[in-house]
Design an enzyme around this catalytic site. Structure first.
Site, mmCIF file in Angstrom:
data_model
loop_
_atom_site.group_PDB
_atom_site.id
_atom_site.type_symbol
_atom_site.label_atom_id
_atom_site.label_comp_id
_atom_site.label_asym_id
_atom_site.label_seq_id
_atom_site.Cartn_x
_atom_site.Cartn_y
_atom_site.Cartn_z
ATOM 1 N N THR A 1 -4.512 5.064 -21.855
ATOM 2 C CA THR A 1 -4.375 3.754 -21.224
ATOM 3 C C THR A 1 -3.035 3.184 -21.659
ATOM 4 O OG1 THR A 1 -5.604 2.821 -23.076
ATOM 5 C CG2 THR A 1 -6.824 3.190 -21.039
ATOM 6 N N TYR B 1 0.847 -1.200 0.000
ATOM 7 C CA TYR B 1 0.000 0.000 0.000
ATOM 8 C C TYR B 1 0.878 1.244 0.000
ATOM 9 C CZ TYR B 1 -5.034 -0.455 0.220
ATOM 10 O OH TYR B 1 -6.339 -0.600 -0.123
ATOM 11 N N ASP C 1 -7.864 12.719 -25.060
ATOM 12 C CA ASP C 1 -7.913 11.329 -24.595
ATOM 13 C C ASP C 1 -7.276 10.489 -25.702
ATOM 14 O OD1 ASP C 1 -8.477 8.721 -24.051
ATOM 15 O OD2 ASP C 1 -10.537 9.074 -23.402
ATOM 16 N N GLU D 1 -0.590 4.943 -0.519
ATOM 17 C CA GLU D 1 -1.301 6.186 -0.841
ATOM 18 C C GLU D 1 -0.358 7.381 -0.747
ATOM 19 O OE1 GLU D 1 -3.439 3.904 0.761
ATOM 20 O OE2 GLU D 1 -5.510 4.652 0.562
ATOM 21 N N LYS E 1 -3.436 -0.783 -24.643
ATOM 22 C CA LYS E 1 -3.908 -0.943 -26.018
ATOM 23 C C LYS E 1 -2.677 -1.078 -26.933
ATOM 24 C CE LYS E 1 -8.387 1.271 -25.183
ATOM 25 N NZ LYS E 1 -8.335 2.079 -23.953
ATOM 26 N N ARG F 1 -2.778 -3.489 -18.030
ATOM 27 C CA ARG F 1 -4.021 -2.729 -17.930
ATOM 28 C C ARG F 1 -3.798 -1.550 -16.989
ATOM 29 N NH1 ARG F 1 -7.473 -5.321 -20.738
ATOM 30 N NH2 ARG F 1 -8.890 -3.576 -20.488
HETATM 31 N N1 DSN Z 1 -13.427 -0.067 -23.967
HETATM 32 C C1 DSN Z 1 -12.429 0.666 -24.680
HETATM 33 C C2 DSN Z 1 -12.394 0.294 -26.112
HETATM 34 O O1 DSN Z 1 -12.613 -0.858 -26.421
HETATM 35 O O2 DSN Z 1 -12.149 1.135 -26.954
HETATM 36 C C3 DSN Z 1 -12.582 2.117 -24.515
HETATM 37 O O3 DSN Z 1 -12.637 2.391 -23.169
#
Ligand code: DSN
Length: 423
Positions: A226, A54, A200, A56, A229, A235
């Site tokens: 993110t 932990y 974004d 924080e 991807k 993740r």
């Molecule tokens: N769920 C994601 C996607 O598949 O594009 C976006 O948050």
């Protein structure tokens, strides 16, 4: 407790589910635009003892003892992110893209403030103002979409809406749009109306890291993303911003939106930033873009309409009405899953169907490209996908597609054939 017993011995039920999903991942061609296959190194960091800690707070200012090495891990991840993207500040604690975006709203806006973002049903994201999301519940939302004729974001519409609505924040970025956005035009509109400009970049951050897409970092106040991807990390989420917003963003993440950071994921983010800094990753990012263009052209060659006529990034959308007016996205996606092609159904611009049926498919190339597929293979996958859709009532044709897709999946594996699905 013997903490070193393997998963298979401690919990055969969960071990079996993981092994079966490893088998699914191995035997299907993966075309979900937001998915990828991480390296063993990323998986090892993600599965490490840092999950036990932990912490924080932030490096040097924690609410727990024993954070000396966690501080180093987080500082390393943030430094690598800043170097990779040329950002003045990086917050790597966000658990996801949605929470990265929540941190921006909480850190920089007050509830009720006006936000201008892209409509979800035309390619945006839930957190850009959907009425069922915290963004639409807590903030005043105005939305832009795409031009009905070109299916491109119309900067004149964005400018007109911004002048009329006077938003406190303008969000650019998407989850289902295949063209470049004009970062400097968004910046100019934001400056004209005195709005923050937020990008974004969740979908394209990997392409940006690899130099295969123009970076919004020099233009935007804040860039959220993110890491799982096209960037091919664990993740998780992150926020990049100008120094003037650093304190507000950090507060927006913790304590506004989150509690304790997920330190094993932060370590894995550090690994992925290192991997994404290599020449190999630059080649990978360029190959994704080439593969997406090749597959879109192959699908078009089989008489299927691609939204906006093509792609400049890692994904494209197909309009199933060009196959059959009555074929829904949901039915098409399920059919393709039965022949070994995994993707998701998606609304297309001005879709007459609701999102849970939809008229489109979203097709993305980051995962297949990680597996080593190049233009010839993804073009063949495009033709096979089209054949399955065109001959969806012909069991023999579907069987032929299934066999060939299985051969391609076997020839281009992400992991060794005996990989159990965990390290
Ligand atoms: N769920 C994601 C996607 O598949 O594009 C976006 O948050």
């Amino acid at each position: 407790m013997d903490a070193t017993r393997p998963l298979e011995a401690v919990d055969p039920e969960v071990a079996s589910l993981i092994a079966r999903d490893a088998e699914r991942q191995r035997t299907h061609v993966q075309l979900i635009a937001s998915e990828n296959f991480v390296s063993r190194a990323v998986m090892q960091a993600s599965g490490s003892v840092l999950t036990n800690k932990y912490s924080e707070g932030y490096p040097g200012k924690r609410y727990y003892e024993g954070c000396e090495l966690i501080d180093e891990v987080e500082a390393l991840a943030a430094a690598r992110a800043m170097a990779l993207f040329g950002a003045q500040h990086a917050n790597v604690q966000a658990h996801s893209g949605a929470q990265a975006n929540m941190a921006v709203y909480f850190g920089l806006l007050k509830p009720g403030d006006k936000v201008l973002g892209m409509r979800l049903d035309q390619g945006g994201h839930l957190t850009h103002g959907s009425p069922v999301n915290f963004s639409g519940i807590l903030y005043g939302i105005a939305s832009y979409g795409v031009d009905p004729a070109t299916e491109l974001v119309d900067m004149d519409e964005v400018a007109a809406l911004a002048r009329r609505e006077r938003p406190r924040m303008i969000i650019a970025g998407y989850s289902a749009y295949s063209r470049l956005l004009d970062w400097s035009a968004f910046r100019a509109i934001a400056d004209e109306v005195g709005a923050l400009f937020v990008v974004d970049a969740a979908h394209i951050i990997g392409l940006i890291a690899g130099g295969a897409h123009p970076s919004p970092v020099p233009h935007a106040d804040i860039v959220t993303a993110t890491t799982h991807k096209a960037l091919r990390g664990p993740r998780g989420g992150m926020v990049l911003c100008r120094q003037e917003h650093a304190a507000a963003i950090d507060k927006g993440v913790f304590p506004n939106a989150q509690g304790g950071p997920i330190n094993n994921q932060i370590a894995a983010k550090a690994v992925c930033f290192r991997e994404a800094s290599t020449p190999e990753f630059r080649s990978y990012a360029a190959q994704i873009v080439s593969n997406a263009a090749a597959m879109a052209a192959a699908v078009q060659g089989e008489g299927i309409r691609v939204v906006s006529g093509g792609t400049d990034n890692h994904l494209f959308l197909v309009d199933l009405r060009s196959v059959d007016e009555d074929l829904t996205g949901r039915d098409a996606a399920r059919l393709l899953s039965t022949v070994g092609i995994t993707l998701n159904f998606n609304t297309i611009p001005f879709d007459p169907r609701p999102p849970y049926r939809a008229s489109g498919l979203r097709i993305g190339l980051p995962a297949a490209t990680t597996c080593g597929m190049k233009e010839p293979e993804v073009s063949e996958v495009g033709r096979l996908l089209a054949a399955a859709l065109h001959h969806r009532d012909d069991d023999a044709a579907l069987a032929r597609v299934r066999t060939r897709i299985g051969d391609l999946a076997a020839a281009f594996p992400a992991y060794p054939p005996d990989f159990p699905g965990h390290v």
